[in-house]
Every structure is written in structure tokens, then in C-alpha cells.
Design a protein around this motif. Structure first.
Motif, PDB file in Angstrom:
ATOM      1  N   LEU A  15     -46.062 153.204  42.942  1.00 30.03           N
ATOM      2  CA  LEU A  15     -46.273 151.772  43.155  1.00 30.03           C
ATOM      3  C   LEU A  15     -46.115 150.997  41.850  1.00 30.03           C
ATOM      4  O   LEU A  15     -45.560 149.893  41.838  1.00 30.03           O
ATOM      5  N   LEU A  16     -46.579 151.570  40.762  1.00 31.03           N
ATOM      6  CA  LEU A  16     -46.412 150.936  39.458  1.00 31.03           C
ATOM      7  C   LEU A  16     -44.934 150.844  39.082  1.00 31.03           C
ATOM      8  O   LEU A  16     -44.476 149.813  38.591  1.00 31.03           O
ATOM      9  N   VAL A  17     -44.188 151.908  39.328  1.00 29.63           N
ATOM     10  CA  VAL A  17     -42.755 151.916  39.034  1.00 29.63           C
ATOM     11  C   VAL A  17     -42.033 150.869  39.870  1.00 29.63           C
ATOM     12  O   VAL A  17     -41.135 150.176  39.379  1.00 29.63           O
ATOM     13  N   ALA A  18     -42.428 150.717  41.125  1.00 25.53           N
ATOM     14  CA  ALA A  18     -41.803 149.708  41.989  1.00 25.53           C
ATOM     15  C   ALA A  18     -42.051 148.303  41.454  1.00 25.53           C
ATOM     16  O   ALA A  18     -41.225 147.413  41.656  1.00 25.53           O
ATOM     17  N   ASN A  19     -43.160 148.097  40.760  1.00 26.10           N
ATOM     18  CA  ASN A  19     -43.436 146.796  40.165  1.00 26.10           C
ATOM     19  C   ASN A  19     -42.768 146.604  38.813  1.00 26.10           C
ATOM     20  O   ASN A  19     -42.522 145.474  38.406  1.00 26.10           O
ATOM     21  N   LEU A  20     -42.473 147.688  38.121  1.00 22.64           N
ATOM     22  CA  LEU A  20     -41.887 147.597  36.781  1.00 22.64           C
ATOM     23  C   LEU A  20     -40.363 147.590  36.783  1.00 22.64           C
ATOM     24  O   LEU A  20     -39.751 146.898  35.972  1.00 22.64           O
ATOM     25  N   VAL A  21     -39.753 148.388  37.634  1.00 22.74           N
ATOM     26  CA  VAL A  21     -38.299 148.568  37.617  1.00 22.74           C
ATOM     27  C   VAL A  21     -37.676 147.715  38.715  1.00 22.74           C
ATOM     28  O   VAL A  21     -37.981 147.902  39.890  1.00 22.74           O
ATOM     29  N   VAL A  30     -49.438 153.893  51.766  1.00 22.88           N
ATOM     30  CA  VAL A  30     -49.205 155.050  52.648  1.00 22.88           C
ATOM     31  C   VAL A  30     -47.774 155.540  52.481  1.00 22.88           C
ATOM     32  O   VAL A  30     -47.512 156.745  52.433  1.00 22.88           O
ATOM     33  N   ARG A  31     -46.844 154.591  52.367  1.00 25.52           N
ATOM     34  CA  ARG A  31     -45.439 154.964  52.152  1.00 25.52           C
ATOM     35  C   ARG A  31     -45.284 155.644  50.791  1.00 25.52           C
ATOM     36  O   ARG A  31     -44.519 156.576  50.643  1.00 25.52           O
ATOM     37  N   ALA A  32     -46.024 155.181  49.790  1.00 29.83           N
ATOM     38  CA  ALA A  32     -45.974 155.805  48.466  1.00 29.83           C
ATOM     39  C   ALA A  32     -46.481 157.241  48.517  1.00 29.83           C
ATOM     40  O   ALA A  32     -45.962 158.117  47.813  1.00 29.83           O
ATOM     41  N   VAL A  34     -46.136 159.256  51.106  1.00 32.52           N
ATOM     42  CA  VAL A  34     -45.039 160.017  51.715  1.00 32.52           C
ATOM     43  C   VAL A  34     -43.930 160.257  50.690  1.00 32.52           C
ATOM     44  O   VAL A  34     -43.384 161.358  50.596  1.00 32.52           O
ATOM     45  N   ILE A  35     -43.611 159.237  49.910  1.00 33.91           N
ATOM     46  CA  ILE A  35     -42.560 159.369  48.896  1.00 33.91           C
ATOM     47  C   ILE A  35     -42.975 160.379  47.829  1.00 33.91           C
ATOM     48  O   ILE A  35     -42.160 161.196  47.394  1.00 33.91           O
ATOM     49  N   ALA A  36     -44.238 160.333  47.396  1.00 32.96           N
ATOM     50  CA  ALA A  36     -44.719 161.292  46.394  1.00 32.96           C
ATOM     51  C   ALA A  36     -44.621 162.716  46.921  1.00 32.96           C
ATOM     52  O   ALA A  36     -44.236 163.636  46.187  1.00 32.96           O
ATOM     53  N   LEU A  37     -44.944 162.905  48.200  1.00 32.46           N
ATOM     54  CA  LEU A  37     -44.810 164.231  48.801  1.00 32.46           C
ATOM     55  C   LEU A  37     -43.349 164.658  48.856  1.00 32.46           C
ATOM     56  O   LEU A  37     -43.016 165.799  48.500  1.00 32.46           O
ATOM     57  N   ALA A  38     -42.469 163.754  49.266  1.00 36.02           N
ATOM     58  CA  ALA A  38     -41.040 164.081  49.349  1.00 36.02           C
ATOM     59  C   ALA A  38     -40.470 164.392  47.967  1.00 36.02           C
ATOM     60  O   ALA A  38     -39.704 165.347  47.810  1.00 36.02           O
ATOM     61  N   LEU A  39     -40.828 163.601  46.966  1.00 33.85           N
ATOM     62  CA  LEU A  39     -40.346 163.878  45.607  1.00 33.85           C
ATOM     63  C   LEU A  39     -40.865 165.219  45.100  1.00 33.85           C
ATOM     64  O   LEU A  39     -40.140 165.964  44.430  1.00 33.85           O
ATOM     65  N   GLY A  40     -42.109 165.532  45.415  1.00 32.54           N
ATOM     66  CA  GLY A  40     -42.659 166.827  45.017  1.00 32.54           C
ATOM     67  C   GLY A  40     -41.918 167.992  45.657  1.00 32.54           C
ATOM     68  O   GLY A  40     -41.622 168.987  44.999  1.00 32.54           O
ATOM     69  N   LEU A  41     -41.605 167.858  46.938  1.00 33.80           N
ATOM     70  CA  LEU A  41     -40.867 168.922  47.627  1.00 33.80           C
ATOM     71  C   LEU A  41     -39.449 169.060  47.089  1.00 33.80           C
ATOM     72  O   LEU A  41     -38.949 170.176  46.893  1.00 33.80           O
ATOM     73  N   VAL A  42     -38.795 167.927  46.851  1.00 33.65           N
ATOM     74  CA  VAL A  42     -37.434 167.962  46.307  1.00 33.65           C
ATOM     75  C   VAL A  42     -37.434 168.584  44.923  1.00 33.65           C
ATOM     76  O   VAL A  42     -36.582 169.418  44.604  1.00 33.65           O
ATOM     77  N   GLY A  83     -38.714 152.941  54.284  1.00 34.85           N
ATOM     78  CA  GLY A  83     -39.623 152.091  53.528  1.00 34.85           C
ATOM     79  C   GLY A  83     -39.528 152.268  52.029  1.00 34.85           C
ATOM     80  O   GLY A  83     -40.304 151.674  51.285  1.00 34.85           O
ATOM     81  N   PHE A  84     -38.590 153.077  51.562  1.00 36.81           N
ATOM     82  CA  PHE A  84     -38.359 153.297  50.135  1.00 36.81           C
ATOM     83  C   PHE A  84     -36.901 152.954  49.866  1.00 36.81           C
ATOM     84  O   PHE A  84     -36.002 153.614  50.365  1.00 36.81           O
ATOM     85  N   ARG A  85     -36.683 151.881  49.101  1.00 35.38           N
ATOM     86  CA  ARG A  85     -35.320 151.439  48.833  1.00 35.38           C
ATOM     87  C   ARG A  85     -35.060 151.423  47.334  1.00 35.38           C
ATOM     88  O   ARG A  85     -35.867 150.923  46.557  1.00 35.38           O
ATOM     89  N   VAL A  86     -33.909 151.956  46.971  1.00 41.50           N
ATOM     90  CA  VAL A  86     -33.447 151.926  45.592  1.00 41.50           C
ATOM     91  C   VAL A  86     -32.063 151.295  45.624  1.00 41.50           C
ATOM     92  O   VAL A  86     -31.182 151.759  46.349  1.00 41.50           O
ATOM     93  N   SER A  87     -31.868 150.237  44.850  1.00 41.66           N
ATOM     94  CA  SER A  87     -30.662 149.425  44.993  1.00 41.66           C
ATOM     95  C   SER A  87     -29.406 150.065  44.414  1.00 41.66           C
ATOM     96  O   SER A  87     -28.311 149.659  44.755  1.00 41.66           O
ATOM     97  N   GLY A  88     -29.509 151.033  43.554  1.00 39.90           N
ATOM     98  CA  GLY A  88     -28.318 151.658  42.993  1.00 39.90           C
ATOM     99  C   GLY A  88     -28.676 152.781  42.039  1.00 39.90           C
ATOM    100  O   GLY A  88     -29.854 153.120  41.844  1.00 39.90           O
ATOM    101  N   PHE A  89     -27.641 153.359  41.430  1.00 40.13           N
ATOM    102  CA  PHE A  89     -27.864 154.497  40.552  1.00 40.13           C
ATOM    103  C   PHE A  89     -28.717 154.135  39.346  1.00 40.13           C
ATOM    104  O   PHE A  89     -29.617 154.880  38.961  1.00 40.13           O
TER     105      PHE A  89
END
Length: 115
Positions: A15-21, A30-32, A34-42, A83-89
Motif C-alpha cells: 500500500l505504501l508503494v502504491a502511494n509512492l510510485v 484486502v487486495r494488498a 492477496v497481492i502479497a501472497l501472490a508475490l510471495g508464491l511467485v 484490483g492490482f494495476r501496474v501501468s508499465g514496465f
């Protein structure tokens, strides 16, 4: 119990990164989680395989390609998690870099080394 604490810390760091970058959007805590779990698994299952496959280019770039690989994996998780969007590389690259640093710093500060 420590794994749960690390998971919560990583979600807050996301959530902090989403506010900074600029270019990274997360729909809520709640979405964060899920994302933390997905990043951990990846990072646990896919990253070691990709690191081994890209070892020659990582050696040629003196390890800098591992930063690119982190950004690509961060970006790929955004394609799979609603619910997790990244605009580009570049947003993914800087997001992964900031996430790694903030997450590491928060874990060091909040978790004791005695465990």
C-alpha cells in the motif's frame, strides 16, 4: 506466527508503494493481502527457475538483470490479480525496487532477531 507478521508487513508495504510510485494502483488492504501472497508464491516458486535460466545474462550485466527480473515478476502478478494495476514496465521496475527496500526495512525494524 512470524509468517503472518511478515505477510501483514508486506501488505502494508505494498500500500505504501502504491502511494509512492506513480502507475501502481491497489484497490484496498484486502487486495494488498492477496497481492502479497501472490508475490510471495511467485518469488518462492517461479523466481528461482527464472533466475537459473537467465543466469548468463545476469552474469554479463553484473547482476543488474536481476532487478529487471524482479520488475517483470511484479508486473506479471498485476496481470493475474484483480484490483492490482501496474501501468508499465518502468512503474513495475521502480515499484519492485521500492517494495523490496521498504519491505526489507520494515521487517528488520519490526521483527526481532531473537526468534
Amino acid at each position: 506466527m512470524k509468517m503472518l507478521a511478515v505477510w501483514l508487513i508486506n501488505a502494508v508495504c505494498l500500500l505504501l508503494v502504491a502511494n509512492l510510485v506513480p502507475g501502481i494502483y491497489i484497490d484496498g488492504f484486502v487486495r494488498a493481502l492477496v497481492i502479497a501472497l501472490a508475490l510471495g508464491l511467485v518469488n518462492t516458486f517461479i523466481r528461482p527457475i527464472l533466475s537459473l535460466l537467465t543466469l548468463p545474462i545476469t552474469v554479463l550485466t553484473l547482476g543488474l538483470f536481476s532487478l529487471v527480473l524482479n520488475g517483470l515478476l511484479f508486473w506479471s502478478v498485476a496481470h493475474f490479480v484483480e484490483g492490482f494495476r501496474v501501468s508499465g514496465f518502468w512503474a513495475a521496475f521502480w515499484g519492485a525496487l521500492v517494495y523490496g527496500l521498504v519491505s526489507w526495512l520494515a521487517s528488520v525494524m519490526l521483527l526481532s532477531r531473537d526468534d
